[in-house]
Scaffold this motif. Structure first.
Motif, PDB file in Angstrom:
ATOM      1  N   MET A   1       0.833  -1.189   0.000  1.00 50.43           N
ATOM      2  CA  MET A   1       0.000   0.000   0.000  1.00 50.43           C
ATOM      3  C   MET A   1       0.880   1.256   0.000  1.00 50.43           C
ATOM      4  SD  MET A   1      -3.210  -0.824  -0.039  1.00 50.43           S
ATOM      5  CE  MET A   1      -4.117  -2.370   0.059  1.00 50.43           C
ATOM      6  N   THR A   2       0.444   2.273  -0.688  1.00 53.59           N
ATOM      7  CA  THR A   2       1.157   3.544  -0.681  1.00 53.59           C
ATOM      8  C   THR A   2       0.439   4.519   0.229  1.00 53.59           C
ATOM      9  OG1 THR A   2      -0.119   4.551  -2.476  1.00 53.59           O
ATOM     10  CG2 THR A   2       1.717   3.119  -3.102  1.00 53.59           C
TER      11      THR A   2
ATOM     12  N   THR B   1      -3.094   5.539  -0.390  1.00 50.46           N
ATOM     13  CA  THR B   1      -4.145   4.565  -0.125  1.00 50.46           C
ATOM     14  C   THR B   1      -5.322   5.251   0.566  1.00 50.46           C
ATOM     15  OG1 THR B   1      -2.543   2.776   0.076  1.00 50.46           O
ATOM     16  CG2 THR B   1      -4.689   2.431   1.099  1.00 50.46           C
TER      17      THR B   1
ATOM     18  N   TYR C   1      -2.010   9.336   4.492  1.00 50.80           N
ATOM     19  CA  TYR C   1      -3.079   8.554   3.885  1.00 50.80           C
ATOM     20  C   TYR C   1      -4.318   9.424   3.651  1.00 50.80           C
ATOM     21  CZ  TYR C   1      -0.342   4.434   5.129  1.00 50.80           C
ATOM     22  OH  TYR C   1       0.659   3.503   5.232  1.00 50.80           O
TER      23      TYR C   1
ATOM     24  N   ASP D   1      -9.811   1.889  -0.419  1.00 47.69           N
ATOM     25  CA  ASP D   1      -9.041   0.672  -0.613  1.00 47.69           C
ATOM     26  C   ASP D   1      -9.128  -0.240   0.610  1.00 47.69           C
ATOM     27  OD1 ASP D   1      -7.737   1.520  -3.179  1.00 47.69           O
ATOM     28  OD2 ASP D   1      -6.897   3.068  -1.879  1.00 47.69           O
TER      29      ASP D   1
ATOM     30  N   GLU E   1       1.159  -4.681   4.699  1.00 49.04           N
ATOM     31  CA  GLU E   1       0.150  -5.415   3.929  1.00 49.04           C
ATOM     32  C   GLU E   1      -0.044  -6.823   4.488  1.00 49.04           C
ATOM     33  OE1 GLU E   1      -0.112  -4.726  -0.330  1.00 49.04           O
ATOM     34  OE2 GLU E   1       1.727  -3.535  -0.202  1.00 49.04           O
TER      35      GLU E   1
END
Length: 277
Positions: free
Chosen positions: A1-2, A5, A28, A70, A203
């Motif tokens: 995930m970036t 996200t 985020y 997400d 993750e």
């Protein structure tokens, strides 16, 4: 995930609100949900994107924009007065709806109440059901979400939540008449937030993790430390009858995620200032 996200948090109360602020500060895209217009205004005043949501046994309602995410973080504890079936029905309704959205990752905030009191160590592999309706409801809710064929779920089984305003004050200390000598399974709110962020960053989906401090002081020692911290002399108390207990192990969390607890001993809460989250 970036860090781009998109994360939606259902809902933003004692844990969810500071979690939302922390994740937003970390970069985020965060949306929060509350059950009232006043609650939404409170989140908006803090700079959060907020939505009014209602989840009951019969209905799930709220703006579509909230579900454009997400990751969904579900932080809805069962309410004892409604019975366990109400919570199970709500989570079943939630699962069915989430399966129609683009959400593919769910993080479910559960509790160590899913374990029976076996007078010993419990790990994520223990399957013996608890006697309490809340524990049974949470175990069923976990299963419902983890068995979804559409999204992946990670379950975090938090110990008793401590920190900030959840510290014994003078009234609570003086009201108690019996010393509870059960070992504590506790986690500070800062560590709850840290664990959640690490699951997202690494993750770690499709997992169950216990999350509570490594040290398990007796509850009577915790209350004694609380009294000393505010300069209160506790009155003599009558020892409680021996009660069943459990000691919740978090070695999987530490080994698999490499998480280091800020408050690895609940007694640290009385002499270690909390960080800002």
């Amino acid at each position: 995930m970036t860090q781009q996200t998109k994360i939606s948090i259902l809902s933003c109360g004692w844990l969810g609100k500071p979690l939302a602020l922390h994740l937003q500060a970390a970069g985020y895209s965060v949306k929060g949900a509350r059950t009232s217009a006043a609650g939404v205004r409170e989140l908006e005043a803090l700079g959060l994107e907020a939505y009014e949501m209602v989840l009951s046994e019969e209905v799930l309602s709220g703006p579509d924009a909230f579900w454009d995410a997400d990751i969904l973080i579900v932080n809805i504890p069962p309410r004892k007065e409604r019975g366990k079936e109400a919570h199970i029905t709500e989570i079943a309704l939630l699962r069915s709806f989430v399966e129609t959205t683009a959400i593919r990752k769910v993080l479910f905030v559960s509790s160590t109440s899913v374990y029976a009191d076996i007078n010993g160590l419990v790990t994520e592999d223990n399957e013996e059901m608890p006697d309490t309706p809340n524990g049974q409801a949470l175990r069923a809710a976990e299963t419902l979400l983890m068995e979804s064929p559409v999204f992946e779920t990670t379950v975090l089984r938090f110990g008793g939540l401590i920190g900030y305003d959840r510290i014994p004050d003078e009234r609570r200390l003086l009201e108690g008449k019996r010393v509870n000598e059960q070992p504590m399974n506790a986690i500070h709110r800062d560590d709850c937030i840290g664990v959640i962020q690490m699951v997202i960053e690494k993750e770690a989906w499709g997992e169950i993790f216990n999350a509570c401090a490594t040290r398990h002081p007796l509850r009577c020692a915790y209350y004694k430390a609380a009294a000393q911290a505010i300069g209160l002399q506790l009155p003599r108390r009558t020892p409680a009858e021996e009660q069943p207990y459990k000691i919740v192990g978090s070695s999987k969390l530490r080994n698999k995620l490499g998480y280091t607890f800020t408050y690895d001993d609940p007694l640290l809460i009385f002499d270690q200032p909390p960080k800002q989250v």
